[in-house]
Design a protein around this motif. Structure first.
Motif, PDB file in Angstrom:
ATOM      1  N   ILE A  12       0.953  -1.127   0.279  1.00  0.00           N
ATOM      2  CA  ILE A  12       0.035   0.060   0.134  1.00  0.00           C
ATOM      3  C   ILE A  12       0.829   1.204  -0.097  1.00  0.00           C
ATOM      4  CG2 ILE A  12      -1.839   1.477   0.994  1.00  0.00           C
ATOM      5  CD1 ILE A  12      -2.952  -1.393   0.387  1.00  0.00           C
ATOM      6  N   VAL A  13       0.822   2.260  -0.964  1.00  0.00           N
ATOM      7  CA  VAL A  13       1.454   3.370  -1.087  1.00  0.00           C
ATOM      8  C   VAL A  13       0.597   4.578  -0.385  1.00  0.00           C
ATOM      9  CG1 VAL A  13       2.402   5.139  -2.745  1.00  0.00           C
ATOM     10  CG2 VAL A  13       2.828   2.646  -3.132  1.00  0.00           C
ATOM     11  N   ASP A  14       1.212   5.182   0.484  1.00  0.00           N
ATOM     12  CA  ASP A  14       0.480   6.235   1.235  1.00  0.00           C
ATOM     13  C   ASP A  14      -0.775   5.924   1.847  1.00  0.00           C
ATOM     14  OD1 ASP A  14       0.775   8.803   2.077  1.00  0.00           O
ATOM     15  OD2 ASP A  14       0.289   9.874   0.194  1.00  0.00           O
ATOM     16  N   ARG A  15      -1.115   4.602   2.395  1.00  0.00           N
ATOM     17  CA  ARG A  15      -2.131   4.295   2.828  1.00  0.00           C
ATOM     18  C   ARG A  15      -3.464   4.259   2.015  1.00  0.00           C
ATOM     19  NH1 ARG A  15      -0.297   8.098   6.842  1.00  0.00           N
ATOM     20  NH2 ARG A  15      -1.977   9.374   6.304  1.00  0.00           N
ATOM     21  N   ARG A  18      -3.012   0.278  -3.563  1.00  0.00           N
ATOM     22  CA  ARG A  18      -2.364  -0.852  -3.451  1.00  0.00           C
ATOM     23  C   ARG A  18      -1.936  -1.472  -4.668  1.00  0.00           C
ATOM     24  NH1 ARG A  18      -6.848  -3.687  -1.592  1.00  0.00           N
ATOM     25  NH2 ARG A  18      -7.417  -4.400  -3.658  1.00  0.00           N
ATOM     26  N   LEU A  19      -0.665  -1.463  -4.707  1.00  0.00           N
ATOM     27  CA  LEU A  19       0.212  -1.939  -5.986  1.00  0.00           C
ATOM     28  C   LEU A  19      -0.563  -3.590  -6.381  1.00  0.00           C
ATOM     29  CD1 LEU A  19       3.692  -0.705  -5.479  1.00  0.00           C
ATOM     30  CD2 LEU A  19       1.767   0.389  -6.316  1.00  0.00           C
ATOM     31  N   GLU A  20      -0.413  -3.831  -7.473  1.00  0.00           N
ATOM     32  CA  GLU A  20      -1.009  -5.242  -8.145  1.00  0.00           C
ATOM     33  C   GLU A  20      -0.308  -5.730  -9.149  1.00  0.00           C
ATOM     34  OE1 GLU A  20      -5.085  -4.117  -9.526  1.00  0.00           O
ATOM     35  OE2 GLU A  20      -5.766  -4.235  -7.439  1.00  0.00           O
ATOM     36  N   ALA A  36      -2.255  -0.476  -9.949  1.00  0.00           N
ATOM     37  CA  ALA A  36      -2.733  -0.299  -8.525  1.00  0.00           C
ATOM     38  C   ALA A  36      -4.280  -0.074  -8.389  1.00  0.00           C
ATOM     39  CB  ALA A  36      -1.938   0.983  -7.985  1.00  0.00           C
ATOM     40  N   LEU A  37      -4.716  -0.138  -7.237  1.00  0.00           N
ATOM     41  CA  LEU A  37      -6.070   0.129  -7.071  1.00  0.00           C
ATOM     42  C   LEU A  37      -6.274   1.210  -5.848  1.00  0.00           C
ATOM     43  CD1 LEU A  37      -9.075  -0.902  -7.306  1.00  0.00           C
ATOM     44  CD2 LEU A  37      -8.893  -2.049  -5.137  1.00  0.00           C
TER      45      LEU A  37
END
Length: 135
Positions: A12-15, A18-20, A36-37
């Motif tokens: 998770i980047v910066d809360r 989410r990288l996929e 990401a999502l």
């Protein structure tokens, strides 16, 4: 000598982002782009991670340029910032012991495009002047 293992899928980047999966692209100066999502909007986005050595002025200049785009054929800017990323380091002479290193990394978020210019060029070849002018 240690080397970084760029296995960020699920991170998770910066809360929020989410990288996929594996990276979907690599840019100049060591940038890596991930699908990401956005966990707040549930929309797919692209997250560009800059290497730890990236210059703040360069990243801010790029973020300001992208944020200023307003054209149907260009990606929309979503957000930029910094995030703490923990990289896994593997020391081969240390019998497989895993070590970690933490670094602040800049990132840039845009809408997610289907395909890329590289994909298009591989299928269709060099763009004609008419195609370039249409963009």
């Amino acid at each position: 000598m240690s080397r970084s293992i760029e296995a960020y899928s699920g991170m998770i980047v910066d809360r929020q982002y989410r990288l996929e999966g594996d990276p979907i692209g690599h840019g100049r100066a060591g940038t890596t782009v991930y699908r990401a999502l956005d966990t707040q909007t549930e929309k797919p986005v692209a997250v560009k991670l800059y290497p730890a050595h990236a210059q703040k002025t360069h990243v801010l200049h790029e973020a300001q340029a992208v944020a200023g785009w307003n054209h149907p054929n260009l990606l929309s800017f979503v957000w930029s910032g910094t995030t703490t990323i923990e990289s896994v380091l593997h020391a081969p002479l240390n019998e497989g012991v895993m070590e970690t290193a933490t670094a602040e990394r800049f990132y840039l978020v845009t809408e997610l495009a289907n395909g890329s210019l590289a994909d298009y060029r591989q299928k269709k070849g060099v763009l004609s002047l008419r195609e370039v002018a249409a963009v």
